[in-house]
Design an enzyme around this catalytic site. Structure first.
Site, PDB file in Angstrom:
ATOM      1  N   GLN B 260       0.824  -1.201   0.000  1.00 23.59           N
ATOM      2  CA  GLN B 260       0.000   0.000   0.000  1.00 23.59           C
ATOM      3  C   GLN B 260       0.858   1.250   0.000  1.00 23.59           C
ATOM      4  OE1 GLN B 260      -3.056  -0.908  -0.301  1.00 23.59           O
ATOM      5  NE2 GLN B 260      -3.611   1.193  -0.771  1.00 23.59           N
ATOM      6  N   HIS B 263       2.369   2.993  -3.165  1.00 20.88           N
ATOM      7  CA  HIS B 263       1.507   3.686  -4.128  1.00 20.88           C
ATOM      8  C   HIS B 263       1.836   5.161  -4.225  1.00 20.88           C
ATOM      9  CE1 HIS B 263      -1.648   1.508  -6.154  1.00 20.88           C
ATOM     10  NE2 HIS B 263      -1.837   0.747  -5.101  1.00 20.88           N
ATOM     11  N   GLU B 328     -10.364   1.808   3.081  1.00 16.27           N
ATOM     12  CA  GLU B 328     -10.592   1.394   1.694  1.00 16.27           C
ATOM     13  C   GLU B 328     -10.375  -0.124   1.572  1.00 16.27           C
ATOM     14  OE1 GLU B 328      -7.555   2.826  -0.889  1.00 16.27           O
ATOM     15  OE2 GLU B 328      -8.705   2.472  -2.720  1.00 16.27           O
ATOM     16  N   HIS B 329      -9.231  -0.595   2.088  1.00  9.54           N
ATOM     17  CA  HIS B 329      -8.908  -2.028   2.065  1.00  9.54           C
ATOM     18  C   HIS B 329      -8.740  -2.518   3.502  1.00  9.54           C
ATOM     19  CE1 HIS B 329      -6.868  -0.356  -1.647  1.00  9.54           C
ATOM     20  NE2 HIS B 329      -7.697  -1.230  -2.186  1.00  9.54           N
ATOM     21  N   ASP B 362      -6.447  -6.115  -6.206  1.00 11.44           N
ATOM     22  CA  ASP B 362      -6.082  -5.047  -7.141  1.00 11.44           C
ATOM     23  C   ASP B 362      -6.125  -5.526  -8.587  1.00 11.44           C
ATOM     24  OD1 ASP B 362      -5.640  -3.095  -5.270  1.00 11.44           O
ATOM     25  OD2 ASP B 362      -3.500  -3.512  -5.061  1.00 11.44           O
ATOM     26  N   HIS B 421     -51.512  20.821  -7.542  1.00 12.75           N
ATOM     27  CA  HIS B 421     -51.292  19.381  -7.373  1.00 12.75           C
ATOM     28  C   HIS B 421     -52.630  18.692  -7.081  1.00 12.75           C
ATOM     29  CE1 HIS B 421     -47.101  20.486  -7.211  1.00 12.75           C
ATOM     30  NE2 HIS B 421     -46.705  19.258  -6.921  1.00 12.75           N
TER      31      HIS B 421
END
Lengths: 431, 431
Positions: B260, B263, B328-329, B362, B421
């Protein structure tokens, strides 16, 4: 005079394109004001909320406790609302709940042919803030349309904020909240309420998502806190597209066009018909009915400013126009509406046949009345249970399936220059 | 030194809250530049796109035709990519397609107990623009993760834009596009590409939605065109949370944390463990592996800047922390991950057990790698087929059911001050 277009005119495409791209909303530039309010509430919490409530709502209090709507206030409000209206709200609630219950997504866990376990797992958003406008745009039906899907989704905490200018609250809104089972309600509004919901204060715990309509300040505040919390769509002025053949009563169709136009001077009502005489009859009926409408001024401004009657050769052939308009509300007032429905690609909600005025969907149909406006039905949907849940994907490899998939993952990791990715796989395979 | 927290420390809550609220991203203020580019492309179309492409990508062309990626260029690119990588992309494609096919929502038409016909009808977004970054962040796996769900949803037209700085394109990206069946590709990028997709030009027809990652200019452009078109989420820096007991190999877990961290210097890797000794062993393994990592500098900056090792009393009791992080993960590297999974409320994707490194997800797991970052898993989901379809609600009353529901709709219309209406209903009931 309302705008008239005829598909056979030479300049039709240009005029139709202009109708589509016409801006109906002047966006107020309130962003700097909103930014300052958000920062202030983030820094000073309840004290800032109290200050802005005194300033904007002319409601001076010593502490947040005074801005909490009490069970007694709710009970009093319910008693002040006519039984007929309470019953109608309860009917609406029950029908919305029944329809939205069908939208609950199902978890999906499975093992694929090579033995990898995969899945999608749905969980509800833990807490939701529901913004309800004060003043004339304070609609009990909107409380139900926002709160019921959240309830169905299993949201544990729904916090309602509603400004009470000069201390006045709309009892219908509290009655709707009561029917929806909302118990945490604060008399606050504007950007300060959005900030309190997003960031939290000593008195108000933060929420994970904020929904509900509001004015330019509320919309700007929601845009700014997006990311810190989730938000729903930012709704624009409402619109209806009525596709009607000459067999309709022009008075019925005129009433439908005006039901939309009365919302807002920026609302838009469009009629598409294959019968020019019918189109003129509707135009005349609109004029007649306008004079009897309590909200005549608003409706007339909308109709003359943004309304249109479009005459086409045949209705089925006009469906590409319908899809380009991508209306929030689409009425198919024909004998066989299903035939046209098959060709509808973009619309928020469709009302089939001659006996389904759009107003039924606003209140008691069961489907949601929070729908994509301004052509956004091309890429988005109305509010639903899906707006109050989120999906987590699940993956499980065994040593064997990792051995099967690993080499491809390693190849792609190395190809993308991410050796650490490759390494996290290869280290488990003793490669 | 990586940050270390222990749940038993007196200041744990304050430090954990700080970890959660820490900003990892400095947002560049490019909004004014982007605004000018969008307006220029809107006004001048292709000519503006050509100008900006010459300026920013140093790629001078006389006409848009030269910015079209030809079938020959795609074929050449495929030939330049090693067979092993092409095979891995094909495997990834097929697994992503199989998983996402299960996400297709089903239409729901039914008649309720009183005879009202209701329904939800799903249609695909008609056209989608897929942004692919140039340079080092140009990942073939991301092309598949964005294009395959759109294909599964039935999107008829997918337009890919990818800048080619100095005329250079990443052949892997074209190979992935080829595998995903994308045929309309332009060598353009930045805000000018987003503008071309949103507004259309003479050469490029506009799309209804734009997806895919990009730099600060692309993100700002997507925010600005939102409303004109749909957009996907604006992704922040990536993150992983590994929940691991002491029975894991510290080297495996260290590899996952670094996968991770490599990245982006703003990526975040967090370990939660109930075994302090294991935590230290992982910290040491990270240091050892860092020196061998090609992207050591990036990973080290991420790990020392934003990484954390959190020691807790027991893992099950730590799940509230996991839900507050809303990663996220999320890896659950324990013997019985399902027990912990039951308590996961907020996470983009969960990887179960000791043999499911996040990198599998991934690339070739089949689930999507476009996932909610920066705690937004509290209110949003990863990319799926649902992002490429939209729902239209359907309502149909008969004269009888309109008579049943009408009075309640009339009551609510009048209560809300919307007589028009009410009138659209009452006129059909001769009331």
């Amino acid at each position: 005079m309302v705008t008239r277009l005829n598909q056979t005119d030479i300049d039709f495409e240009a005029r139709f394109a202009a109708l589509l791209s016409g801006k109906r909303e002047v966006s107020e530039d309130v962003d700097q004001t909103v930014r300052a309010i958000l920062e202030d509430v983030r820094a000073r919490g309840d004290a800032a909320v109290i200050d802005y409530t005194a300033k904007f709502d002319r409601l001076a209090v010593a502490s947040m406790a005074e801005l909490v709507v009490t069970p007694q206030e709710i009970a009093d409000a319910v008693n002040r609302v006519p039984k007929e209206v309470c019953d109608a709200l309860q009917l609406a609630h029950d029908r919305i709940a029944a329809h939205h219950a069908r939208q609950l997504p199902k978890d999906d866990r499975y093992t694929d042919p090579i033995g990898v376990e995969l899945g999608s797992r749905w969980t509800s958003v833990e807490s939701v803030g529901l913004y309800v406008p004060g003043g004339t745009a304070s609609y009990p039906s909107s409380v139900l349309m926002n709160a019921v899907p959240a309830n169905v989704a299993g949201v544990k905490r729904i916090v309602m904020v509603v400004p009470s200018p000069d201390g006045v609250l709309n009892p219908q809104v509290l009655a709707a909240a009561s029917i929806a089972g909302i118990t945490e309600i604060y008399k606050i509004g504007g950007a300060q309420a959005v900030a309190a919901l997003a960031y939290g204060t000593a008195a108000i715990a933060p929420v994970a998502k904020i929904v509900g309509p509001g004015n330019a300040f509320v919309a700007a505040a929601k845009r700014r806190v997006f990311g810190t919390v989730g938000i729903d769509m930012i709704a624009g002025p409402s619109e209806v597209l009525v596709v009607a053949d000459g067999e309709n009563d022009p008075n019925w169709i005129a009433a439908d066009l005006l039901a939309q136009a009365e919302h807002d001077t920026n609302a838009q009502s469009i009629l598409i018909t294959d019968d020019p005489g019918f189109g003129e009859a509707v135009a005349e009926a609109v004029e007649r009915q306008l004079t009897r409408l309590p909200r005549e001024q608003v409706a007339r401004a909308s109709w003359t400013g943004f309304g249109a009657i479009i005459t086409v050769e045949d209705l089925e052939g006009a469906m590409p126009l319908v899809n380009r308009i991508a209306a929030e509300h689409l009425e198919l007032a024909v004998a066989e509406p299903e035939k046209l429905l098959d060709k509808v690609l973009n619309a928020g909600a469709v009302f089939l046949g001659r006996h389904t005025p759009e107003a039924i969907g606003d209140y008691v149909g069961g489907s949601n009345h929070v729908l994509p406006t301004a052509r956004s039905a091309r890429f988005s949907s109305g509010l639903s249970v899906l707006d109050f849940v989120k999906r987590t994907s699940v993956l499980k490899c065994t040593p064997e399936t990792l051995r099967a998939l690993g080499p491809a993952a390693i190849a792609l990791g190395e190809a993308e220059g991410l050796s650490g990715h490759a390494r996290s796989v290869s280290i488990r395979l003793n490669l």
